[in-house]
Design a protein around this motif. Structure first.
Motif, short mmCIF file in Angstrom:
data_model
loop_
_atom_site.label_atom_id
_atom_site.label_comp_id
_atom_site.label_asym_id
_atom_site.label_seq_id
_atom_site.Cartn_x
_atom_site.Cartn_y
_atom_site.Cartn_z
N SER A 1 0.84 -1.20 0.00
CA SER A 1 0.00 0.00 0.00
C SER A 1 0.87 1.25 0.00
O SER A 1 1.88 1.30 0.71
N VAL B 1 0.67 5.59 0.14
CA VAL B 1 -0.09 6.82 0.36
C VAL B 1 0.84 7.99 0.06
O VAL B 1 2.01 7.98 0.44
N LYS C 1 -2.64 9.08 -9.91
CA LYS C 1 -3.84 8.39 -10.38
C LYS C 1 -3.50 7.40 -11.49
O LYS C 1 -3.98 6.26 -11.52
N ALA D 1 -1.55 4.52 -10.00
CA ALA D 1 -2.45 3.62 -9.27
C ALA D 1 -3.06 2.60 -10.22
O ALA D 1 -3.18 1.40 -9.88
N ARG E 1 -1.99 -1.07 -3.86
CA ARG E 1 -2.92 0.06 -3.86
C ARG E 1 -2.15 1.37 -3.68
O ARG E 1 -1.16 1.42 -2.94
N ASN F 1 -3.04 5.53 -2.94
CA ASN F 1 -4.02 6.57 -2.65
C ASN F 1 -3.32 7.85 -2.22
O ASN F 1 -2.12 7.86 -1.91
N LEU G 1 -6.01 4.66 4.90
CA LEU G 1 -5.80 4.30 3.49
C LEU G 1 -4.71 3.25 3.33
O LEU G 1 -4.76 2.43 2.41
N ILE H 1 -10.03 0.16 -1.86
CA ILE H 1 -9.87 1.57 -2.25
C ILE H 1 -8.51 1.76 -2.89
O ILE H 1 -7.47 1.45 -2.29
N THR H 2 -8.49 2.27 -4.11
CA THR H 2 -7.26 2.70 -4.75
C THR H 2 -7.56 3.90 -5.65
O THR H 2 -8.70 4.07 -6.11
N ALA I 1 -7.89 6.85 -4.75
CA ALA I 1 -8.71 7.84 -4.07
C ALA I 1 -7.86 9.04 -3.67
O ALA I 1 -6.65 8.94 -3.49
N ASN I 2 -8.52 10.18 -3.53
CA ASN I 2 -7.87 11.39 -3.03
C ASN I 2 -8.73 11.90 -1.88
O ASN I 2 -9.80 12.47 -2.10
#
Length: 249
Positions: A129, A131, A160, A163, A172, A174, A226, A234-235, A237-238
């Motif tokens: 993951s 972030v 984006k 991702a 993922r 985010n 996240l 969830i991927t 996402a902002n």
């Protein structure tokens, strides 16, 4: 303990939001590696996080970031969670922006973050993951914020796209986009006096629907959500952490 036995790398983890997140990851069982540019704050951060390791590294220096990733790999073999938080601000109207200003802001907030991702995903596997710290400055026309806003807007679109590219690898990615957060970054705006900074703070607070600035801990909670399995579906996402400033304007 959402991050028990997880290897976490926080780029820009020696102060503010990055430090709050690094401490929170460790509190939930992670082994934390962190970077920063100031050795004193790195040492203080490491002292506050049992079992952590700190590295002096400027995210604008791609080779230095690659070296950090290699050291994490040598120590632990992998990265499970990557938090790219390194960033720098700077306000200047169109007529006052210099090439050096533009390059400095973009080398850290855009180029450095993109290549940090490139270097780190090499040792990330399925279930990993990522972030990245964005900014609501990428989504609103704030006067004198052209260089920073452009860098963060470019970062948002790049992340984006990345991702989408990382979906087949089971990783993922985010973004957390803070609004006005009371962090040391606010007080490091070149060319602004203390009086101007206080005026900027008052202006921001007056415009925030919740009528206060956010804290680093509040951003860290969003980052950990996240990064965790709580956000497993969830991927790209902002998540805006801004007291309603952007959504309720």
């Amino acid at each position: 303990m959402r991050f028990e036995n997880k290897i976490v790398l926080v780029l820009g983890g020696n102060s503010g939001m990055g430090l709050a997140a690094a401490q929170a990851f460790a509190a939930e069982g992670a082994k934390v590696h962190l970077t920063g540019r100031n050795q004193d704050t790195i040492d203080a951060a490491v002292a506050s996080i049992p079992g952590s390791t700190g590295y002096a590294s400027d995210i604008a220096d791609v080779a230095a970031t690659q070296d950090v990733v290699a050291k994490v790999e040598a120590a632990d073999g992998r990265i499970d969670v990557l938090y790219i938080n390194a960033g720098v601000g700077g306000f200047a109207p169109l007529e006052a922006i210099t090439e050096d200003d533009w390059d400095h802001i973009h080398s850290i907030n855009l180029k450095g973050c993109v290549f940090a991702l490139q270097k780190a995903v090499r040792i990330m596997g399925k279930g990993g993951s990522i972030v990245v710290t964005g900014s609501i400055g990428a989504h609103g026309a704030i006067e004198a914020n052209g260089a920073y806003g452009a860098a963060k807007a470019g970062l948002a679109m790049a992340m984006k796209i990345f991702a989408k590219e990382l979906v087949p690898r089971g990783i993922r990615l985010n973004m957390v986009s803070p609004g006005p957060i009371d962090t040391p970054l606010l007080y490091r705006n070149p060319g602004m006096s203390d009086e101007q900074i206080e005026g900027l703070k008052k202006m921001m607070i007056d415009n925030i629907p919740m009528h206060r600035m956010g804290t680093s801990d509040e951003v860290a909670k969003a980052v950990l959500f996240l990064a965790s399995e709580d956000a497993s579906f969830i991927t790209a996402a902002n998540l805006f952490v801004d007291g309603g400033l952007l959504e309720l304007r």
